[in-house]
Design a protein around this motif. Structure first.
Motif, PDB file in Angstrom:
ATOM      1  N   LEU A 171       0.846  -1.186   0.000  1.00  0.00           N
ATOM      2  CA  LEU A 171       0.000   0.000   0.000  1.00  0.00           C
ATOM      3  C   LEU A 171       0.884   1.239   0.000  1.00  0.00           C
ATOM      4  O   LEU A 171       1.968   1.255   0.582  1.00  0.00           O
ATOM      5  N   CYS A 172       0.366   2.277  -0.623  1.00  0.00           N
ATOM      6  CA  CYS A 172       1.025   3.585  -0.607  1.00  0.00           C
ATOM      7  C   CYS A 172      -0.060   4.628  -0.358  1.00  0.00           C
ATOM      8  O   CYS A 172      -0.945   4.819  -1.187  1.00  0.00           O
ATOM      9  N   VAL A 173       0.030   5.290   0.779  1.00  0.00           N
ATOM     10  CA  VAL A 173      -0.942   6.330   1.127  1.00  0.00           C
ATOM     11  C   VAL A 173      -0.333   7.683   0.830  1.00  0.00           C
ATOM     12  O   VAL A 173       0.782   7.996   1.278  1.00  0.00           O
ATOM     13  N   VAL A 174      -1.072   8.498   0.077  1.00  0.00           N
ATOM     14  CA  VAL A 174      -0.624   9.831  -0.301  1.00  0.00           C
ATOM     15  C   VAL A 174      -1.337  10.848   0.583  1.00  0.00           C
ATOM     16  O   VAL A 174      -2.563  10.837   0.699  1.00  0.00           O
ATOM     17  N   SER A 175      -0.571  11.717   1.208  1.00  0.00           N
ATOM     18  CA  SER A 175      -1.170  12.745   2.045  1.00  0.00           C
ATOM     19  C   SER A 175      -0.542  14.088   1.705  1.00  0.00           C
ATOM     20  O   SER A 175       0.509  14.171   1.076  1.00  0.00           O
ATOM     21  N   GLY A 176      -1.205  15.145   2.140  1.00  0.00           N
ATOM     22  CA  GLY A 176      -0.674  16.472   1.876  1.00  0.00           C
ATOM     23  C   GLY A 176      -1.438  17.169   0.770  1.00  0.00           C
ATOM     24  O   GLY A 176      -2.521  16.761   0.384  1.00  0.00           O
ATOM     25  N   ARG A 177      -0.850  18.188   0.223  1.00  0.00           N
ATOM     26  CA  ARG A 177      -1.529  19.053  -0.728  1.00  0.00           C
ATOM     27  C   ARG A 177      -1.432  18.505  -2.145  1.00  0.00           C
ATOM     28  O   ARG A 177      -0.681  18.973  -2.970  1.00  0.00           O
ATOM     29  N   MET A 178      -2.214  17.457  -2.400  1.00  0.00           N
ATOM     30  CA  MET A 178      -2.211  16.865  -3.733  1.00  0.00           C
ATOM     31  C   MET A 178      -3.618  16.413  -4.069  1.00  0.00           C
ATOM     32  O   MET A 178      -4.260  15.769  -3.269  1.00  0.00           O
ATOM     33  N   SER A 179      -4.078  16.754  -5.252  1.00  0.00           N
ATOM     34  CA  SER A 179      -5.412  16.337  -5.678  1.00  0.00           C
ATOM     35  C   SER A 179      -5.367  14.894  -6.163  1.00  0.00           C
ATOM     36  O   SER A 179      -4.335  14.252  -6.139  1.00  0.00           O
ATOM     37  N   SER A 180      -6.494  14.378  -6.618  1.00  0.00           N
ATOM     38  CA  SER A 180      -6.522  13.002  -7.088  1.00  0.00           C
ATOM     39  C   SER A 180      -5.922  12.872  -8.472  1.00  0.00           C
ATOM     40  O   SER A 180      -5.691  11.775  -8.937  1.00  0.00           O
ATOM     41  N   GLU A 181      -5.646  13.967  -9.150  1.00  0.00           N
ATOM     42  CA  GLU A 181      -5.136  13.884 -10.519  1.00  0.00           C
ATOM     43  C   GLU A 181      -3.613  13.783 -10.509  1.00  0.00           C
ATOM     44  O   GLU A 181      -2.913  14.712 -10.880  1.00  0.00           O
ATOM     45  N   TYR A 182      -3.137  12.658 -10.069  1.00  0.00           N
ATOM     46  CA  TYR A 182      -1.712  12.434 -10.040  1.00  0.00           C
ATOM     47  C   TYR A 182      -1.399  11.043 -10.569  1.00  0.00           C
ATOM     48  O   TYR A 182      -2.161  10.109 -10.394  1.00  0.00           O
ATOM     49  N   VAL A 183      -0.288  10.934 -11.213  1.00  0.00           N
ATOM     50  CA  VAL A 183       0.223   9.671 -11.724  1.00  0.00           C
ATOM     51  C   VAL A 183       0.967   8.965 -10.597  1.00  0.00           C
ATOM     52  O   VAL A 183       1.684   9.612  -9.830  1.00  0.00           O
ATOM     53  N   MET A 184       0.767   7.664 -10.507  1.00  0.00           N
ATOM     54  CA  MET A 184       1.474   6.892  -9.486  1.00  0.00           C
ATOM     55  C   MET A 184       2.352   5.839 -10.141  1.00  0.00           C
ATOM     56  O   MET A 184       2.010   5.286 -11.192  1.00  0.00           O
ATOM     57  N   GLY A 185       3.454   5.566  -9.482  1.00  0.00           N
ATOM     58  CA  GLY A 185       4.339   4.510  -9.962  1.00  0.00           C
ATOM     59  C   GLY A 185       4.910   3.713  -8.802  1.00  0.00           C
ATOM     60  O   GLY A 185       4.982   4.208  -7.673  1.00  0.00           O
ATOM     61  N   TRP A 186       5.275   2.491  -9.108  1.00  0.00           N
ATOM     62  CA  TRP A 186       6.004   1.639  -8.167  1.00  0.00           C
ATOM     63  C   TRP A 186       7.361   1.313  -8.791  1.00  0.00           C
ATOM     64  O   TRP A 186       7.441   0.967  -9.985  1.00  0.00           O
ATOM     65  N   PHE A 187       8.383   1.397  -7.981  1.00  0.00           N
ATOM     66  CA  PHE A 187       9.740   1.066  -8.385  1.00  0.00           C
ATOM     67  C   PHE A 187      10.333   0.138  -7.324  1.00  0.00           C
ATOM     68  O   PHE A 187       9.793   0.010  -6.227  1.00  0.00           O
ATOM     69  N   ARG A 188      11.441  -0.482  -7.661  1.00  0.00           N
ATOM     70  CA  ARG A 188      12.118  -1.323  -6.677  1.00  0.00           C
ATOM     71  C   ARG A 188      13.629  -1.236  -6.879  1.00  0.00           C
ATOM     72  O   ARG A 188      14.106  -0.931  -7.981  1.00  0.00           O
ATOM     73  N   GLN A 189      14.326  -1.530  -5.796  1.00  0.00           N
ATOM     74  CA  GLN A 189      15.791  -1.508  -5.855  1.00  0.00           C
ATOM     75  C   GLN A 189      16.338  -2.659  -5.034  1.00  0.00           C
ATOM     76  O   GLN A 189      16.104  -2.729  -3.819  1.00  0.00           O
TER      77      GLN A 189
END
Length: 127
Positions: free
Chosen positions: A21-39
């Protein structure tokens, strides 16, 4: 300030499943692109999956296609990465990332395209 917090990592046997899970908080609307990366240790950060802001379009790395699924619940500001048929080579620290969407079709595979990152969650696949 935008913050991303990942959770759900852990130790799993080969062939098992995990949901990140990744929870987004703060000053951001729902119109955002999300990505998952790994290292993985000693390796560069690599792209895993990305989703347009509405979740209609999703793109995956060849190495995880058919095994991983990215999804999102914008009402909860949460993005998920369902991982199945896990392999030892999936062992890595997994990071979620976000950027503001430029249009409905926007998504990104390059790490440099993202503005906000979480702290990462460890996934270990081992018997």
């Amino acid at each position: 300030q935008v913050q991303l917090v990942e959770s759900g990592g852990g130790l799993v046997q080969p062939g098992g499943s995990l949901r990140l899970l990744c929870v987004v908080s703060g000053r951001m609307s729902s119109e955002y692109v999300m990505g998952w990366f790994r290292q993985a240790p000693g390796k560069e950060r690599e792209f895993v999956a990305t989703s347009t802001w509405n979740g209609v379009t999703t793109v995956y790395a060849d190495s995880v296609k058919g095994r991983f699924t990215i999804s999102r619940d914008n009402d909860k500001n949460t993005v998920y990465l369902q991982m199945s048929s896990l392999k030892p080579e999936d062992t890595a620290v997994y990071y979620c990332a976000a950027r503001y969407a430029t249009n409905y079709y926007d998504y990104a595979r390059l790490a440099t395209a993202y503005d906000y990152w979480g702290q990462g969650t460890q996934v270990t696949v081992s018997s």
